[in-house]
Design a protein around this motif. Sequence first.
Motif, mmCIF file in Angstrom:
data_model
loop_
_atom_site.group_PDB
_atom_site.id
_atom_site.type_symbol
_atom_site.label_atom_id
_atom_site.label_comp_id
_atom_site.label_asym_id
_atom_site.label_seq_id
_atom_site.Cartn_x
_atom_site.Cartn_y
_atom_site.Cartn_z
ATOM 1 N N LEU A 1 -3.455 24.063 8.219
ATOM 2 C CA LEU A 1 -3.406 25.178 7.275
ATOM 3 C C LEU A 1 -3.979 26.428 7.930
ATOM 4 O O LEU A 1 -5.048 26.382 8.543
ATOM 5 N N VAL A 2 -3.259 27.549 7.804
ATOM 6 C CA VAL A 2 -3.727 28.813 8.370
ATOM 7 C C VAL A 2 -3.750 29.869 7.271
ATOM 8 O O VAL A 2 -3.010 29.803 6.293
ATOM 9 N N GLY A 3 -4.603 30.865 7.431
ATOM 10 C CA GLY A 3 -4.740 31.918 6.431
ATOM 11 C C GLY A 3 -5.794 31.561 5.396
ATOM 12 O O GLY A 3 -6.367 30.470 5.397
ATOM 13 N N GLU A 4 -6.050 32.493 4.500
ATOM 14 C CA GLU A 4 -7.025 32.290 3.423
ATOM 15 C C GLU A 4 -6.338 32.464 2.076
ATOM 16 O O GLU A 4 -5.710 33.486 1.816
ATOM 17 N N ALA A 5 -6.455 31.461 1.238
ATOM 18 C CA ALA A 5 -5.815 31.501 -0.083
ATOM 19 C C ALA A 5 -6.597 32.420 -1.023
ATOM 20 O O ALA A 5 -7.808 32.247 -1.190
ATOM 21 N N SER B 1 -1.871 31.840 2.745
ATOM 22 C CA SER B 1 -2.427 33.134 2.332
ATOM 23 C C SER B 1 -1.804 33.672 1.044
ATOM 24 O O SER B 1 -2.247 34.697 0.535
ATOM 25 N N GLY B 2 -0.786 32.986 0.513
ATOM 26 C CA GLY B 2 -0.189 33.431 -0.744
ATOM 27 C C GLY B 2 -0.527 32.544 -1.924
ATOM 28 O O GLY B 2 0.038 32.701 -3.015
ATOM 29 N N ILE C 1 11.571 15.232 8.882
ATOM 30 C CA ILE C 1 12.143 14.086 8.165
ATOM 31 C C ILE C 1 11.456 13.856 6.822
ATOM 32 O O ILE C 1 12.056 13.323 5.889
ATOM 33 N N SER C 2 10.200 14.232 6.695
ATOM 34 C CA SER C 2 9.457 13.989 5.453
ATOM 35 C C SER C 2 10.142 14.633 4.256
ATOM 36 O O SER C 2 10.889 15.605 4.401
ATOM 37 N N GLU C 3 9.890 14.097 3.052
ATOM 38 C CA GLU C 3 10.498 14.600 1.826
ATOM 39 C C GLU C 3 10.149 16.070 1.613
ATOM 40 O O GLU C 3 8.964 16.443 1.656
ATOM 41 N N PRO C 4 11.154 16.926 1.375
ATOM 42 C CA PRO C 4 10.901 18.367 1.242
ATOM 43 C C PRO C 4 9.956 18.738 0.107
ATOM 44 O O PRO C 4 9.226 19.723 0.202
ATOM 45 N N ASP C 5 9.955 17.952 -0.984
ATOM 46 C CA ASP C 5 9.125 18.303 -2.133
ATOM 47 C C ASP C 5 7.721 17.714 -2.069
ATOM 48 O O ASP C 5 6.934 17.865 -3.007
ATOM 49 N N SER C 6 7.377 17.055 -0.971
ATOM 50 C CA SER C 6 6.018 16.524 -0.825
ATOM 51 C C SER C 6 5.028 17.679 -0.718
ATOM 52 O O SER C 6 5.230 18.611 0.063
ATOM 53 N N VAL C 7 3.955 17.617 -1.497
ATOM 54 C CA VAL C 7 2.970 18.703 -1.531
ATOM 55 C C VAL C 7 2.034 18.609 -0.334
ATOM 56 O O VAL C 7 1.422 17.570 -0.092
ATOM 57 N N ILE C 8 1.933 19.703 0.396
ATOM 58 C CA ILE C 8 1.022 19.764 1.541
ATOM 59 C C ILE C 8 -0.359 20.220 1.101
ATOM 60 O O ILE C 8 -1.374 19.619 1.460
ATOM 61 N N ALA C 9 -0.411 21.293 0.332
ATOM 62 C CA ALA C 9 -1.701 21.824 -0.131
ATOM 63 C C ALA C 9 -1.505 22.556 -1.444
ATOM 64 O O ALA C 9 -0.415 23.051 -1.748
ATOM 65 N N MET C 10 -2.578 22.627 -2.226
ATOM 66 C CA MET C 10 -2.542 23.337 -3.503
ATOM 67 C C MET C 10 -3.934 23.852 -3.828
ATOM 68 O O MET C 10 -4.945 23.340 -3.335
ATOM 69 N N VAL C 11 -3.972 24.899 -4.654
ATOM 70 C CA VAL C 11 -5.252 25.444 -5.109
ATOM 71 C C VAL C 11 -5.378 25.128 -6.594
ATOM 72 O O VAL C 11 -4.519 25.509 -7.401
#
Length: 221
Positions: A114-118, A152-153, A174-184
């Motif tokens: 993860l890069v940037g600041e949320a 950052s968004g 290859i991983s599922e496109p809708d798999s969540v990587i990160a969330m706030v």
Amino acid sequence: MESINLSAQKRERGPKGFMRTLRRQGMTPAVLYGKEVGNILIQVPTKELEMIITGHSIGSTLINLEVANDDQKEPYLVMCREIQREPIRRDLLHADFFQVVLTEEIETEVPVILVGEAPGLREEGILQHMLRKVTVSCLPTEMPDRLEVDISGLNIGDQVTVADIEAPENVQIISEPDSVIAMVVAPAYEEEEEEDELEEDALGEAAADEGEGEEAGQGEE
């Protein structure tokens, strides 16, 4: 994609307890396999392998494995597919190495950074990194060491998924496109306050019901 060196020696299948003896001698039992080599039993220096594991992502690092057999040394280009450890002490128990063919695509896992600041973090939101690796397919020489995701968004309630990753050219995710990587997510205390309010409301309703019951009982007398 970077490559590093690792020495190895061929080994024979030994009697019961032979693996423990190897480990006490500072060697980790391993196997080298692939279409061209079949299956070869080997052993690698534990300290060398630990340094590779510590300093690199083993799923996306090419290893120049030099296997000694008597007076000869045979070089193999490999990737480390699996590491087994002792559950409590975390000592290395075994390793699997897969021979790589430079002209054939392979599938492997690559770290997600993860890069940037949320912006949501400035509102006391909590960042949850859900998916730390994704599976990709590409030629070994084009395997990325890592994939970066810009957060950052992200405001509270926002998320990024696999579909948001910008893969390098000639690299397929290859991983599922809708798999969540990160969330706030919202601060935990807000949830606690809501739970307290619900509990207070429930207690208030229970007390009111009890009062009504008592009044009804007095009326019957």
